[in-house]
Design a protein around this motif. Structure first.
Motif, PDB file in Angstrom:
ATOM      1  N   ASP A  19       2.949  53.569 -99.508  1.00  0.00           N
ATOM      2  CA  ASP A  19       2.832  54.302 -98.244  1.00  0.00           C
ATOM      3  C   ASP A  19       4.089  54.181 -97.386  1.00  0.00           C
ATOM      4  N   HIS A  44       2.339  48.480-102.167  1.00  0.00           N
ATOM      5  CA  HIS A  44       0.934  48.094-102.327  1.00  0.00           C
ATOM      6  C   HIS A  44       0.488  48.444-103.745  1.00  0.00           C
ATOM      7  N   ARG A 109      -8.067  52.750-104.248  1.00  0.00           N
ATOM      8  CA  ARG A 109      -7.538  53.336-103.009  1.00  0.00           C
ATOM      9  C   ARG A 109      -7.772  54.846-102.998  1.00  0.00           C
ATOM     10  N   ARG A 112     -11.499  56.135-102.419  1.00  0.00           N
ATOM     11  CA  ARG A 112     -12.174  56.039-101.125  1.00  0.00           C
ATOM     12  C   ARG A 112     -11.680  57.082-100.128  1.00  0.00           C
ATOM     13  N   GLY A 142      -2.988  56.873 -98.871  1.00  0.00           N
ATOM     14  CA  GLY A 142      -3.815  55.811 -98.288  1.00  0.00           C
ATOM     15  C   GLY A 142      -4.009  56.055 -96.805  1.00  0.00           C
ATOM     16  N   ARG A 143      -4.563  55.057 -96.146  1.00  0.00           N
ATOM     17  CA  ARG A 143      -4.879  55.217 -94.720  1.00  0.00           C
ATOM     18  C   ARG A 143      -3.670  55.573 -93.851  1.00  0.00           C
ATOM     19  N   PRO A 144      -2.480  55.013 -94.117  1.00  0.00           N
ATOM     20  CA  PRO A 144      -1.346  55.393 -93.262  1.00  0.00           C
ATOM     21  C   PRO A 144      -1.033  56.894 -93.326  1.00  0.00           C
ATOM     22  N   ASP A 160      -0.873  53.837 -84.804  1.00  0.00           N
ATOM     23  CA  ASP A 160      -1.644  52.661 -84.376  1.00  0.00           C
ATOM     24  C   ASP A 160      -2.983  53.066 -83.769  1.00  0.00           C
ATOM     25  N   PHE A 163      -5.512  53.905 -86.402  1.00  0.00           N
ATOM     26  CA  PHE A 163      -6.100  52.698 -86.990  1.00  0.00           C
ATOM     27  C   PHE A 163      -7.046  52.025 -86.001  1.00  0.00           C
ATOM     28  N   LYS A 177     -12.956  49.041 -99.950  1.00  0.00           N
ATOM     29  CA  LYS A 177     -12.565  49.396-101.307  1.00  0.00           C
ATOM     30  C   LYS A 177     -12.576  48.166-102.205  1.00  0.00           C
ATOM     31  N   HIS A 260       8.077  50.657 -93.557  1.00  0.00           N
ATOM     32  CA  HIS A 260       7.339  51.795 -94.121  1.00  0.00           C
ATOM     33  C   HIS A 260       7.989  53.121 -93.725  1.00  0.00           C
ATOM     34  N   LYS A 264       5.522  53.701 -90.203  1.00  0.00           N
ATOM     35  CA  LYS A 264       5.421  52.574 -89.259  1.00  0.00           C
ATOM     36  C   LYS A 264       6.679  52.678 -88.417  1.00  0.00           C
TER      37      LYS A 264
END
Ligand code: AMP
Ligand code: ZN
Ligand code: FE
Ligand code: FE
Length: 296
Positions: A19, A44, A109, A112, A142-144, A160, A163, A177, A260, A264
């Motif tokens: 990510d 990851h 990952r 989900r 993924g989530r990011p 942020d 999340f 997961k 990232h 990020k």
């Protein structure tokens, strides 16, 4: 020798294989521009970023360590929700069991994501897998990436916020997961000839010094070899505490920015949130230890 320790390294970098927003080639270029002396790509649950970097070729002015950041379950002696991250350094990238294990984690990952989006849809955020997939050319969605898509669609004002309000453990769009056991993560890194390291201990929100001490003792029993001492958000007190514990238990020390790229945006390669400095000798200690006792 001493001058070398003024050289800066970064041993925690994510690429497009997970990510991060920079490709391994971009990471190498950027590290050179920053005059970093050594880097590790620690995606990851994937070694594809490290593989690609080695295929491209590492310039002579840069030292490179293969790496991975495994999403493990919390160990039984330190229960908790969410992931427990174990970094692996100087691993053999073609190790069969390691690659098989990482494939399983990548599937977990991927599987989900539809459920996370389903929950977001129910919360009133219209966002589809196809839309996000268009943005993620390679690597693992993924989530990011989902957080980034929410930002671009104006649903949140920052990654942020996505999340904190929706995607983090315990929030309404969070979906758990599959993770491998912590001990298995440590073992597989060792089997692949690598050095297993506890990632960013401060993120674990450990209640007190005794608990941290006990956690490290238990992790060492299952084969842990190092601790990530230098990390954005580690306070000076935490850094000196982790250094002391590394000395007490003979753990290797590592450090890195957890870069990232645009996923990020506040974190810079090599310098984290501005004041990160990871000295070169940690890289040397890591490869020396790896040569001495991990390679078979
Ligand atoms: P995933 O692998 O899809 O569970 O996503 C894990 C990634 O999400 C990690 O790279 C973290 O950097 C990022 N992440 C996890 N929790 C947060 C948070 N509270 N705020 C921002 N990023 C987070
Ligand atoms: Zn990440
Ligand atoms: Fe992590
Ligand atoms: Fe990371």
């Amino acid at each position: 020798m001493e001058y070398k320790n003024r050289l800066r390294i970064d041993l925690h970098i994510h690429s497009t294989a997970s990510d991060g927003s920079l490709t391994p080639a971009d990471i190498i270029d950027h590290a050179q521009k920053l005059k970093l002396a050594a880097i590790a790509i620690t995606d990851h649950d994937s070694v594809d970023g490290s593989k690609e970097a080695l295929q491209i070729g590492i310039p002579p002015s840069l030292h490179f360590l293969t790496g991975v950041e495994i999403s493990a379950a919390h160990p039984p002696f330190f229960p908790g929700s969410g992931s427990f991250h174990i970094l692996g350094y100087a691993i053999r990238l073609d190790h069969g069991d390691l690659n098989q294990t990482l494939n399983k984690l990548q599937d977990a990952r991927k599987n989900r994501n539809p459920e996370i989006l389903n929950r977001l849809n129910k919360l009133g955020f219209q966002i589809s897998l196809e839309e996000i997939n268009q943005e993620v050319a390679e690597g693992q969605l993924g989530r990011p990436h989902i957080a980034y898509a929410m930002l671009k669609k104006g649903f949140v004002e920052s990654i942020d916020e996505a999340f904190d309000r929706y995607l983090a453990a315990g929030k309404p769009a969070y979906v758990d997961k599959y993770r491998i056991e912590c001990e298995q993560a440590v073992n597989i890194i060792r089997e692949a000839g690598g050095v297993p390291v506890l990632a960013h201990p401060a993120i674990l929100n450990i209640e007190n010094d005794q608990k941290l001490d006990a956690l490290l003792q238990n992790l060492i029993k299952i084969g842990l070899a190092g601790i990530e001492v230098y990390y954005p958000g580690h306070s000076p007190r935490q850094i000196s505490q982790y250094r002391e514990l590394a000395g007490k238990y003979g753990l290797l020390m590592t450090g890195g920015s957890d870069f990232h790229g645009s996923l990020k945006p506040k974190i810079k390669m090599g310098s984290g949130s501005g004041d990160l400095f990871v000295p070169y000798n940690l890289y040397e200690d890591l490869i020396n230890e790896n040569k001495r006792s991990f390679r078979d």
